[in-house]
Design an enzyme around this catalytic site. Structure first.
Site: not given
Ligand code: UGA
Length: 439
Positions: A122, A261, A264, A322
């Site tokens: 990214t 992600c 940042k 997570k």
């Molecule tokens: C995120 C994006 O979802 C991906 O599409 C992207 O490719 C990736 O970043 C990246 O840029 O490489 P990721 O960081 O693995 O993926 O995790 P997510 O599942 O998106 O969760 C991110 C955070 O949001 C976690 O801390 C999760 O607990 C939180 N979250 C997620 C919430 O607090 N509430 C929600 O409803 C969903």
């Protein structure tokens, strides 16, 4: 079968390389870290990602997946190189591009035939042009190449399934033919492929992550209001989610977003906007609300434990940012541990896979063997990560072993009615006064 090199063996590089190998291509993954490459050659995977280890072993055995520290070796026959190196946050929130620069220079110095350089890291809008410029200037003699942006949309914890079943693939390039060639690699995924220019593709990535982060901060703001007004944010999210224009995803209220992600990327987009004279007030609010979401745990604990946390024994259930990952980067749990320790609390943590890393990052953190050990003699438990295995705990046993039956549920894992029935003093995020009062 195509010949693909992948630079960087973090989450993105390893899952990208392994999935392309699994689709029948010959893939060579390069990393400058020898220790990591040695481990991978022995079939040991340095990160926890469900299914990855098995997929690596399978493809190494089939002769489709190789690991090396040598760009010469990786580029010998490669038609494509995917750049998947880290882009950490710099001091002002800007993306630090030193690893991208090193990878681009290595490609320039070691390519022996025309190649397509695919940027998956990214990177700020405009980096594709910058990479092309570095390669041109670092080549010992001019040789043809193209730069294509192919942003990453997979999530940690479900990276392989996400890679194999994407909602879309976005490709951007100055040369549509090069983008078409990268599209060929993705045809077997039978998904929508969007081809655009470099800068637009780079922006699609930031805009997507920032929008998802905005959804999370939005629902967390609604949760804070629900708490004051006696509504239940879980049901509000369900009610909103059935509207097709809104959708149910990323509306789980809680301790906010962490990981490598969202924090940042939202900061980097805010920084990009600022330095180009834009006024990113929505992004700032998203960041601000996310900070408050973590503080909620501390404030709620103070309230339930009579104001002072000194010498209180607090158990933190879940440390990874997570579930289904051992990644602790920007983990709300770690921030909460530190805030509690700053107030003099004795903090113990438990996580199914992230404990060793957490102990390295916080030497004052005590570790428990399992959730029951964590509860033993605790004044309170805080749920920070919604691991599946926490859903089915014997809560009566937990309650009986605690010093005080206080549970602060930062991920809305449990049902308020059931927790009150069991006799807990239970608080969840945005689940109204009717629940907190126990009627
Ligand atoms: C995120 C994006 O979802 C991906 O599409 C992207 O490719 C990736 O970043 C990246 O840029 O490489 P990721 O960081 O693995 O993926 O995790 P997510 O599942 O998106 O969760 C991110 C955070 O949001 C976690 O801390 C999760 O607990 C939180 N979250 C997620 C919430 O607090 N509430 C929600 O409803 C969903």
């Amino acid at each position: 079968m195509k010949n693909i090199a992948v630079a960087g063996t973090g989450y993105v590089g390893l899952s990208t390389g392994t999935c392309f190998a699994d689709m029948g291509n010959k893939v060579t993954c390069i990393d400058i870290n020898e220790e990591k490459i040695d481990m991978l050659r022995q079939g040991k995977v340095p990160i926890f990602e469900p299914g990855l280890s098995e997929m690596i072993v399978r493809n190494v055995k089939a002769g489709r997946l190789h690991f090396t520290t040598s760009y010469v070796e990786a580029l010998a026959d490669a038609e494509y190189i995917f750049i998947c190196v880290g882009t950490p946050s710099g001091v002002d929130g800007e993306a630090d591009l030193q690893y991208v620069r090193m990878a681009a220079q290595s490609v320039a110095q070691n390519m022996t035939k025309p190649i397509i350089v695919v940027n998956k890291s990214t990177v700020p809008v405009g980096t594709g042009d910058w990479v092309a410029d570095i390669i041109k200037r670092s080549q010992p003699q001019p040789m043809a190449f193209d730069v294509v942006s192919c942003p990453e949309f997979t999530r940690e914890g479900s990276a392989l399934t996400d890679f194999m079943n994407p909602d879309r693939v976005v490709l951007g390039s100055k040369n549509p033919e090069a983008a078409e060639k990268v599209a060929q690699l993705h045809l077997a995924l039978r998904t929508r492929i969007i081809i655009t220019d470099l800068r637009t593709a780079e922006m699609i990535k930031y805009a997507s992550n920032a929008f998802l982060a905005t959804k999370i901060s939005f629902i967390n703001e609604i949760a804070a209001i629900c708490e004051k007004l006696g509504a239940d944010v879980q049901e509000v999210a369900v009610g909103m989610g059935y509207d097709k224009r809104i959708g149910p995803a990323f509306l789980n209220a809680g301790l906010g977003y962490g990981g490598s992600c969202f924090p940042k990327d939202v900061k980097a987009l805010e920084h990009m906007a600022l330095v180009h004279g834009s006024h990113p007030s929505l992004l700032r609010a998203v960041i601000d609300i996310n900070r408050d979401a973590r503080r909620w745990a501390l404030l709620t604990l103070r309230e339930l434990l009579g104001g002072r946390l000194t010498d209180r024994r607090i158990g933190v259930l879940g440390l990874a940012f997570k579930p289904n990952t051992d990644d602790l980067r920007e983990s709300p749990a770690l921030d909460i541990c530190r805030m509690l320790q700053n107030e003099g609390a004795l903090v113990t943590g438990y996580d199914p896979v992230a404990m060793a890393g957490a102990a390295r990052m916080n030497s004052d953190l005590h570790l428990a063997e399992d959730p029951y050990d964590l509860a033993e003699g605790a004044d309170a438990l805080v749920v920070c990560t919604e691991w599946n295995e926490f859903k089915q705990l014997d809560l009566a046993r937990i309650k009986n072993s605690m010093l005080q039956p206080v549970v602060v549920d930062g991920r809305n894992l449990y049902e308020p009615d059931k927790m009150h029935e069991l006799g807990f003093q239970y608080r969840a995020v945005g689940r109204g006064a009717k629940y907190t009062n126990g009627h």
